[in-house]
Design a protein around this motif. Sequence first.
Motif, PDB file in Angstrom:
ATOM      1  N   ASP A  74       2.264  10.912  -1.653  1.00 14.14           N
ATOM      2  CA  ASP A  74       1.536  10.551  -2.864  1.00 14.14           C
ATOM      3  C   ASP A  74       2.371   9.763  -3.989  1.00 14.14           C
ATOM      4  OD1 ASP A  74      -0.646  12.044  -2.246  1.00 14.14           O
ATOM      5  OD2 ASP A  74       0.032  13.821  -3.452  1.00 14.14           O
ATOM      6  N   ASP A  75       3.698  10.074  -3.879  1.00 10.92           N
ATOM      7  CA  ASP A  75       4.583   9.315  -4.868  1.00 10.92           C
ATOM      8  C   ASP A  75       4.712   7.867  -4.289  1.00 10.92           C
ATOM      9  OD1 ASP A  75       5.153  11.298  -6.296  1.00 10.92           O
ATOM     10  OD2 ASP A  75       7.011  11.878  -5.291  1.00 10.92           O
ATOM     11  N   ALA A  76       4.584   7.697  -2.823  1.00  5.81           N
ATOM     12  CA  ALA A  76       4.760   6.391  -2.479  1.00  5.81           C
ATOM     13  C   ALA A  76       3.655   5.846  -2.727  1.00  5.81           C
ATOM     14  CB  ALA A  76       5.082   6.632  -0.904  1.00  5.81           C
ATOM     15  N   LYS A  77       2.423   6.247  -2.644  1.00  2.00           N
ATOM     16  CA  LYS A  77       1.245   5.445  -3.056  1.00  2.00           C
ATOM     17  C   LYS A  77       1.447   5.123  -4.291  1.00  2.00           C
ATOM     18  CE  LYS A  77      -1.801   8.004   0.674  1.00  2.00           C
ATOM     19  NZ  LYS A  77      -2.905   8.893   0.726  1.00  2.00           N
ATOM     20  N   ALA A  78       1.823   5.826  -5.316  1.00  2.00           N
ATOM     21  CA  ALA A  78       1.678   5.584  -6.611  1.00  2.00           C
ATOM     22  C   ALA A  78       2.665   4.306  -6.807  1.00  2.00           C
ATOM     23  CB  ALA A  78       2.166   6.679  -7.475  1.00  2.00           C
ATOM     24  N   GLU A  79       3.809   4.531  -6.034  1.00  2.00           N
ATOM     25  CA  GLU A  79       5.034   3.189  -6.014  1.00  2.00           C
ATOM     26  C   GLU A  79       4.238   1.962  -5.551  1.00  2.00           C
ATOM     27  OE1 GLU A  79       7.903   2.905  -7.462  1.00  2.00           O
ATOM     28  OE2 GLU A  79       7.650   4.824  -8.528  1.00  2.00           O
ATOM     29  N   LEU A  80       3.734   2.299  -4.504  1.00  2.00           N
ATOM     30  CA  LEU A  80       2.829   1.068  -3.907  1.00  2.00           C
ATOM     31  C   LEU A  80       1.778   0.237  -4.560  1.00  2.00           C
ATOM     32  CD1 LEU A  80       2.355  -0.669  -1.074  1.00  2.00           C
ATOM     33  CD2 LEU A  80       0.646   1.023  -0.589  1.00  2.00           C
ATOM     34  N   ASN A  81       0.987   1.116  -5.516  1.00  2.00           N
ATOM     35  CA  ASN A  81       0.279   0.406  -6.484  1.00  2.00           C
ATOM     36  C   ASN A  81       0.968  -0.292  -7.604  1.00  2.00           C
ATOM     37  OD1 ASN A  81      -1.876   1.515  -5.036  1.00  2.00           O
ATOM     38  ND2 ASN A  81      -2.011   3.359  -6.218  1.00  2.00           N
ATOM     39  N   LYS A 109       8.856  -7.035   0.131  1.00  2.00           N
ATOM     40  CA  LYS A 109       9.871  -6.219   0.821  1.00  2.00           C
ATOM     41  C   LYS A 109       9.584  -4.724   0.481  1.00  2.00           C
ATOM     42  CE  LYS A 109      13.662  -9.433   2.047  1.00  2.00           C
ATOM     43  NZ  LYS A 109      15.034  -9.629   1.783  1.00  2.00           N
ATOM     44  N   LYS A 110       9.649  -4.722  -0.817  1.00  2.00           N
ATOM     45  CA  LYS A 110       9.460  -3.253  -1.172  1.00  2.00           C
ATOM     46  C   LYS A 110       7.829  -2.646  -0.780  1.00  2.00           C
ATOM     47  CE  LYS A 110       9.534  -0.176  -5.329  1.00  2.00           C
ATOM     48  NZ  LYS A 110      10.006  -0.269  -6.817  1.00  2.00           N
ATOM     49  N   ILE A 111       6.986  -3.486  -0.862  1.00  2.00           N
ATOM     50  CA  ILE A 111       5.532  -3.158  -0.461  1.00  2.00           C
ATOM     51  C   ILE A 111       5.430  -2.740   0.929  1.00  2.00           C
ATOM     52  CG2 ILE A 111       3.156  -4.152  -0.066  1.00  2.00           C
ATOM     53  CD1 ILE A 111       3.520  -5.685  -2.608  1.00  2.00           C
ATOM     54  N   GLN A 112       6.060  -3.669   1.737  1.00  2.00           N
ATOM     55  CA  GLN A 112       6.382  -3.322   3.384  1.00  2.00           C
ATOM     56  C   GLN A 112       6.933  -1.838   3.671  1.00  2.00           C
ATOM     57  OE1 GLN A 112       8.348  -6.598   4.889  1.00  2.00           O
ATOM     58  NE2 GLN A 112       6.515  -7.991   4.803  1.00  2.00           N
TER      59      GLN A 112
END
Length: 377
Positions: free
Chosen positions: A80-87, A69-72
């Motif tokens: 940029d912060d979102a991309k780091a969290e996504l990884n 759910k978090k990935i979605q």
Amino acid sequence: IMSRIDYSVWDHIEVSDDEDDIHPNIDTPSLFRWRHQARVERMEDFEKKGEDINKSLGECRRKLTDAQKKIQELTISSTDDAKAELNKAQAEEKKLKKEERDWEKKSGEHNQDEKKMPWNVDTLSKPGFSKSVVNVKPESDEETEEQKEKKHKTFVEKNEKQIKHFGMMRRWDDSQKYLSDNPSLVCEETANYLVIMCIDLEVEEKHSLMEQVAHQTIVMQFILELAKSLKVDPRGCFRQFFAKIKTADQQYQDAFNDELESFKERVRGRAKIRIEKAMKEYEEEERQKRLGPGGLDPVDVYESLPAEMQKCFDDKDIQMLQEVISKMDPTEAKVHMKQCIESGLWVPNSKTDDGDEKEEEAADEEVKPEQEETKKE
């Protein structure tokens, strides 16, 4: 030595220091209860292990769902912060998927182990094995040890011949018919007597007979355990046992044979301890008979003597004994001679012929001149 052993009193010998090793005259099911309790504990541990696996698997799947759910949610954002969290979330998802596969594998192995578990008297006597609801045993107060012993003695006096006859049977059909004709034998007192009979036969080295009676002992114990699990009078369910055992599959036969082999090993162990204890008592009795006037054992004293003195006693050579003593340290010689006298190995001034008496007196007095010479020097 064996002919001197009184087997009739061995039924009252405490043969083990184990807390669960209760004398069969009082409570024979304790011989089997330790195995039953261990089996129950193993089953409980196995069930708990399965519950822990399922709980861990459920927790892992819950975390995996949260991570997905978090990935979605992070996929929508382009910061940029979102991309780091996504990884980070994707790495967590990968880790949780691996954990999920591991827990699923463990769950599958646990299920397979459950299917492979052998049947036993607990798993085979669940409700549904029989629909019988007759002869339900009322709850009663537990008997005292004295009451159990008195009940056992009275029962044996009345039924000893019939119990022995049942113990020598071999075929299932014969055993069932005999119990049908003598239903009063289906009780703990019969099992108690059969256990004692097994141990006595093993002590007497009648191994084949012991194994035959052991088989009938386990038959009776299985019936009693079945009655206990169904909460019925054992006289009302022994036919169910025979119906099951005669048509049983390999797993049930293995469960019965496992109980039988374990019981035979226990009988052999108890018989061995009985014999060892009786031998020790016999040896102590003989040792007490050997004790000399001073309370010493001549065998122990002889073994403590120097080799030269032992040879003198072996050859019964008093002259040689005198010579050996004369060469020894006076103090040591006096100690040895004193022990010989107190153990009865040496009898001073014994009433034989005159020549022997003088020689013995000389040997006894040989130490004194040596001591006097030492003092003068």
